[in-house]
Scaffold this active site. Sequence first.
Site, PDB file in Angstrom:
ATOM      1  N   GLY A  33      63.467  35.637  42.661  1.00 19.16           N
ATOM      2  CA  GLY A  33      63.311  35.890  41.233  1.00 19.16           C
ATOM      3  C   GLY A  33      63.855  34.976  40.436  1.00 19.16           C
ATOM      4  O   GLY A  33      63.073  34.446  39.480  1.00 19.16           O
ATOM      5  N   HIS A  34      65.193  34.578  40.457  1.00 26.16           N
ATOM      6  CA  HIS A  34      65.525  33.555  39.579  1.00 26.16           C
ATOM      7  C   HIS A  34      65.475  32.281  39.991  1.00 26.16           C
ATOM      8  O   HIS A  34      64.940  31.657  38.791  1.00 26.16           O
ATOM      9  CB  HIS A  34      67.225  33.886  39.959  1.00 26.16           C
ATOM     10  CG  HIS A  34      67.833  34.853  39.581  1.00 26.16           C
ATOM     11  ND1 HIS A  34      68.335  35.992  40.169  1.00 26.16           N
ATOM     12  CD2 HIS A  34      68.050  35.711  38.262  1.00 26.16           C
ATOM     13  CE1 HIS A  34      68.853  37.087  39.850  1.00 26.16           C
ATOM     14  NE2 HIS A  34      68.678  36.986  38.335  1.00 26.16           N
ATOM     15  N   GLN A  58      76.516  44.983  28.055  1.00 23.44           N
ATOM     16  CA  GLN A  58      75.227  45.692  28.339  1.00 23.44           C
ATOM     17  C   GLN A  58      75.471  46.729  29.714  1.00 23.44           C
ATOM     18  O   GLN A  58      74.557  47.613  29.866  1.00 23.44           O
ATOM     19  CB  GLN A  58      74.252  44.957  29.027  1.00 23.44           C
ATOM     20  CG  GLN A  58      74.433  43.936  30.039  1.00 23.44           C
ATOM     21  CD  GLN A  58      73.335  42.935  30.297  1.00 23.44           C
ATOM     22  OE1 GLN A  58      73.570  42.067  29.599  1.00 23.44           O
ATOM     23  NE2 GLN A  58      72.403  43.084  31.243  1.00 23.44           N
ATOM     24  N   SER A 182      65.641  42.221  43.023  1.00 26.61           N
ATOM     25  CA  SER A 182      66.942  42.660  42.075  1.00 26.61           C
ATOM     26  C   SER A 182      68.293  42.179  42.629  1.00 26.61           C
ATOM     27  O   SER A 182      68.268  42.409  43.897  1.00 26.61           O
ATOM     28  CB  SER A 182      66.973  44.045  41.857  1.00 26.61           C
ATOM     29  OG  SER A 182      68.145  44.562  41.019  1.00 26.61           O
ATOM     30  N   SER A 183      69.216  41.731  42.072  1.00 24.14           N
ATOM     31  CA  SER A 183      70.450  41.691  42.368  1.00 24.14           C
ATOM     32  C   SER A 183      71.026  42.915  43.119  1.00 24.14           C
ATOM     33  O   SER A 183      72.049  42.895  44.018  1.00 24.14           O
ATOM     34  CB  SER A 183      71.459  40.991  41.324  1.00 24.14           C
ATOM     35  OG  SER A 183      70.797  39.834  40.882  1.00 24.14           O
TER      36      SER A 183
END
Length: 275
Positions: A33-34, A58, A182-183
């Site tokens: 994704g990155h 965050q 996702s990581s």
Amino acid sequence: MDLIVAEDRSDLVKARGEGRVALVPTMGALHEGHRTLIREARGRADQVVVSIFVNPLQFGPNEDYSRYPRTFAADLEACREEGVSVVFAPSVQTMYHPDRQVGVSSGLMGTLVEGASRPGHFDGVLTVVLKLLNLVSPDLAAFGQKDAQQLALIRRMVADLDLPIEILGVPTVREPDGLALSSRNRYLSADDRRVALSLSGALRAGAERSTPAEVRAAARAVLDEAPPGLAVDYLVLVDPATFTEVPDSYAGEAVLAVAAKVGTTRLIDNVTVTL
């Protein structure tokens, strides 16, 4: 030219090249994704800067800041392979002075949906994004649509604060089985992963319907039939500009978004639907 690793503003100034600059902000643990974000940015700029910074602002007090995956050497190699010009990898001390007092408020939208589940999360996101934009001074910044509310808030911040930066939203990249990249996916066991597929399955079911009531019902039905181990946080159908729930009479584009814990791992996903 070899990849440059910058650690502060002075490094960034020295590394800046000619032409249009794109920023891809990340927290590292880079995946396909990155890489897709980087490729999209490269197609629109002469120089790509990737920031790698796990932002403590965050994360809530009971969230996974300390165990968030940190794979810096592998991340640098991925950036080299994708033709990144500069990796900006500041320390927490570089990004946040000990006596820091001023940050960014995410406003009403930042308290809704994901913000309701993670109070203060989007204030931390917008604060670090604004700092990165100020430090890198890009012409363009690329973000994934998997974090749809984050993307909407960043666009709102850029508009409200008159920042001369183009914000590029890049479609969610998925595994062949439909799971959004996702990581945090690396935390999932084989059994967890099978449970997690209920999220993308619910979104697909909802996207096949044409009214708000039908969309919600179809998605909820899939989640209700999920294997044990899924703890749903929210399933919402919202206006993409405000993230308020759409009424049953609504027509137009909406975001169907879901968040859930699978075992100890919290995942989010969304899809845009046309009603």
